[in-house]
Enzyme design. Sequence first.
Site, PDB file in Angstrom:
ATOM      1  N   ARG A  32       5.061 -53.645  20.707  1.00  0.00           N
ATOM      2  CA  ARG A  32       3.764 -54.260  20.980  1.00  0.00           C
ATOM      3  C   ARG A  32       3.932 -55.664  21.536  1.00  0.00           C
ATOM      4  NH1 ARG A  32      -1.346 -54.030  16.891  1.00  0.00           N
ATOM      5  NH2 ARG A  32      -1.018 -51.792  16.814  1.00  0.00           N
ATOM      6  N   SER A  85       0.620 -59.419  10.750  1.00  0.00           N
ATOM      7  CA  SER A  85      -0.252 -59.610   9.611  1.00  0.00           C
ATOM      8  C   SER A  85       0.645 -60.109   8.496  1.00  0.00           C
ATOM      9  CB  SER A  85      -0.848 -58.262   9.236  1.00  0.00           C
ATOM     10  OG  SER A  85      -2.155 -58.411   8.820  1.00  0.00           O
ATOM     11  N   ARG A 112      -2.103 -48.520  21.755  1.00  0.00           N
ATOM     12  CA  ARG A 112      -1.211 -49.451  21.085  1.00  0.00           C
ATOM     13  C   ARG A 112      -0.632 -48.936  19.774  1.00  0.00           C
ATOM     14  NH1 ARG A 112      -4.914 -54.187  18.784  1.00  0.00           N
ATOM     15  NH2 ARG A 112      -5.918 -53.031  17.142  1.00  0.00           N
ATOM     16  N   HIS A 113      -0.804 -47.638  19.498  1.00  0.00           N
ATOM     17  CA  HIS A 113      -0.247 -47.099  18.258  1.00  0.00           C
ATOM     18  C   HIS A 113       0.847 -46.096  18.547  1.00  0.00           C
ATOM     19  CE1 HIS A 113      -4.020 -48.551  16.323  1.00  0.00           C
ATOM     20  NE2 HIS A 113      -3.163 -48.793  15.369  1.00  0.00           N
ATOM     21  N   ARG A 170       4.675 -44.763  10.673  1.00  0.00           N
ATOM     22  CA  ARG A 170       3.272 -44.758  10.229  1.00  0.00           C
ATOM     23  C   ARG A 170       2.624 -43.457  10.662  1.00  0.00           C
ATOM     24  NH1 ARG A 170       1.569 -50.597  10.100  1.00  0.00           N
ATOM     25  NH2 ARG A 170       3.273 -51.408   8.815  1.00  0.00           N
ATOM     26  N   GLU A 196      -3.802 -58.070  17.821  1.00  0.00           N
ATOM     27  CA  GLU A 196      -3.062 -58.505  16.644  1.00  0.00           C
ATOM     28  C   GLU A 196      -1.617 -58.036  16.715  1.00  0.00           C
ATOM     29  OE1 GLU A 196      -4.564 -56.926  12.951  1.00  0.00           O
ATOM     30  OE2 GLU A 196      -2.462 -56.890  12.324  1.00  0.00           O
ATOM     31  N   GLU A 200      -0.209 -42.383  11.274  1.00  0.00           N
ATOM     32  CA  GLU A 200      -1.622 -42.604  11.598  1.00  0.00           C
ATOM     33  C   GLU A 200      -1.993 -41.705  12.752  1.00  0.00           C
ATOM     34  OE1 GLU A 200      -1.882 -47.188  11.280  1.00  0.00           O
ATOM     35  OE2 GLU A 200      -3.561 -46.506  12.491  1.00  0.00           O
TER      36      GLU A 200
END
Lengths: 323, 531
Positions: free
Chosen positions: B505, B457, B311-312, B303, B454, B305
Amino acid sequence: MPMYQVKPVCGGDIKIDLPSCMYKLPNVHAQQGNSCTSEHALQNGEVDPAVKALEARQDEIMRKLYELKAAVEGLAKTVTTPDADLDLTVISSLSSPTFSSTTLKGTTDLDTLLGKDHGALRDIVINANPAQPPLTLLVLHSLLCQRYRVLSTVHVHSSVASVPPQLLSCLGPRHADSYARQLFQLGFTLIWKDVPKLQMKFSIQNMCPIEGEANVARFLFKLLAPYPGDAALATSVDSWVDTAFFQLVEGSAKEQAAVLRALNSALGRSPWLVGPEFSLADVACYCCLLRSGSASVAPANVQRWLKSCENVGHFGSAKALLQ
Amino acid sequence: MTKEEAQGATEEEQQAQSKKGQKKQQKEAEKAAKKAEKQAKLAAEQQSTEEDDFAKDRYGMPAMVQSQQKLDRALVRVQDLTPERADQLIWLRARVHTSRAKGKQCFLVLRQQQFNVQALVAVGDRASKQMVKFAANITKESIVDVEAAVRKVEQKIESCSQQDVELHIERIFVVSQAEARLPLQLDDAVRPEAVGEEEGRATVNQDTKLDNRVIDLRTTTSQAIFRLQSGVCQLFRDTLTTKGFVEIQTPKIISAASEGGANVFTVSYFKTSAYLAQSPQLYKQMCICADFEKVFCVGPVFRAEDSNTHRHLTEFVGLDIEMAFNYHYHEVIDSITDTMVQIFKGLRDNFQTEIQTVNKQFPSEPFKFLEPTLRLEFTEGVAMLREAGVEMGDEEDLSTPNEKLLGRLVKEKYDTDFYVLDKYPLAVRPFYTMPDPSDPKYSNSYDMFMRGEEILSGAQRVHDAQLLTERATHHQIDLEKIKAYIDSFRYGAPPHGGGGIGLERVCMLYLGLHNVRQTSMFPRDPKRLTP
């Protein structure tokens, strides 16, 4: 003298009511006698909505007036004299509706008892130790299911390694609609957890956790029917509940025998423990008696009363758990 | 000032100088004398040591192991050193954790993964003074081969994992020597961030640890974390295989971005470019349409991002599940939550040592969960938040602080760190989510939370090509780019749903750690590409 005489064609003495009025119209001001909702029909037969609204307002105002009057009277009683003339007959007539009455409106009762619904399912969470299953709560759950739409779930907390299968199914089979939580009015979540004392959590913001099976039983019973209005009766119920939990379950053999004797004498005077109606006292004493194991050696009145309890129903799940 | 006085002064100065000079000369002479003495002494010592070394062949630095010979020597593991082995003579290979000389003895702590044991070299009939000196000078982290006798101790050795025994060394050889200056000290790396009396002692900050990951991974805490992570993966595979799932491998070089164009890495692919997969979503679904019914895959997810949060990561390991169901997507939720509960139970029952080891450095509450898993609806979550004073719209997605608050409220009421939030609003979910049949504002989608964060998903996917096209158009997605995806549903597709979790995670949240880089062996984030 006339020449020819003819017999009269019609009788001569017919009374003819000659009207004095030429054209008649219905009376606009006339009272409609029988119907209590006054619908003033216009010339085309429809009801005037403005008039209807006016009447609704009038009814509303009258109702508020009556309420105010009642409130003022109540206040007057407290203000005028310290020992206001409490009419016992009035109070006893206001006592609680009977258990078997089914004319109860479900949702509105819950709103008044538990507070306004914010869109979340009103979930009652009970944490119980699998070593001491709460039999009274199972009976009360059964009664609640009869009265409201209850979503019942059983969970096992990670602090407990495993529980016997009958504890997992003690709340009965899963409801067919249990995937749609918002269809239910009340949630009953039983969690088997390693807790020293039974604990109930309901509203995190407004309520602290409630401990003790007796207290939780009182809370659940109030959702079914309010306590007897008579203070003496209400205290009697509470007293029996306490006796059941403290002396029957936790007491020595001597205390248990004493309780059995007290039960016997109370049941000699009336069919149920407190007055003529089935109450929380009966539920609590039955379950505690069953748990203490002295049901078989109970005196005659108590045995009869045990049978009548079972006839009421809802005690099946509790009995099954003790097998 | 008169000349005479001036002269007098200079004379005095000269005298002073000469005095100073004399003093200086004296000092230098003394120094030289001392030095000569010392050298003489050393020489004498050396001579004596060289003369007295009877243990010369019982220690030293042998040639590098180039497989010169095949020794049939059984090496004992440190964790097997128990009182049962008392008085046995054994060989073992371990690292020198610390070495401390004390007169005629040298105490060593020998470490192997999470286990360590105290060892002793003492001057006696087996060891000479030179051997003790050699042992004391072995650099930390060097790998040594040791032949020793196992001896029981009366007093427990608290600082070691093997508390009932100690080794009396007879032979010690250095197999691989470590450089003298280590970039970080292992003891510092394991020290908890303590408050209070311990404030003065050093800890190692995360960047240093990550730059020297090879050494940091040797600590007991890191060993425990990654063993637990291996356990998670293992339990995931085992649970799903028992449920009848098939493991698949999906391609990571793909032609079109699966989740949306913004966060995807581009790679040059011969004459064109391609993308690194953001999730195995498309391929999982194609497998369902290919009649595999229940599939899972474990593989990297990329990813792009630019989020520098706790947490990323830009690359992490994704554990993804997809399954066809019969009538209601809750069958999928039940399956996924049951898998997660089995993983938690397996960790709780089999990895307690690892969890306790991590807790020593990073204390946290043990992880609690309910079986069957608690499932709340989105509207209920919003109502709980509103009751707690948060203002939010009915169709608004949950922000991170709101998610954390909701996690705390759920923890307070139900005492669980893991729960599912069902029926999210349709507007905040991707285009392939199936809308709710009775209320068009909501969708058949769900999120799962651990400790208020979270982790998964998921949703029921749209399995009808026409509805999918409508939804894609509604989200203003170029239909050409997803043509292959829509085509896979044109030839009969079963109703299906699924979800994916991130391995790092999940481990981080299970152990109650605060940064996902602690659970990723060689983490990748916008600022880190090596090691």
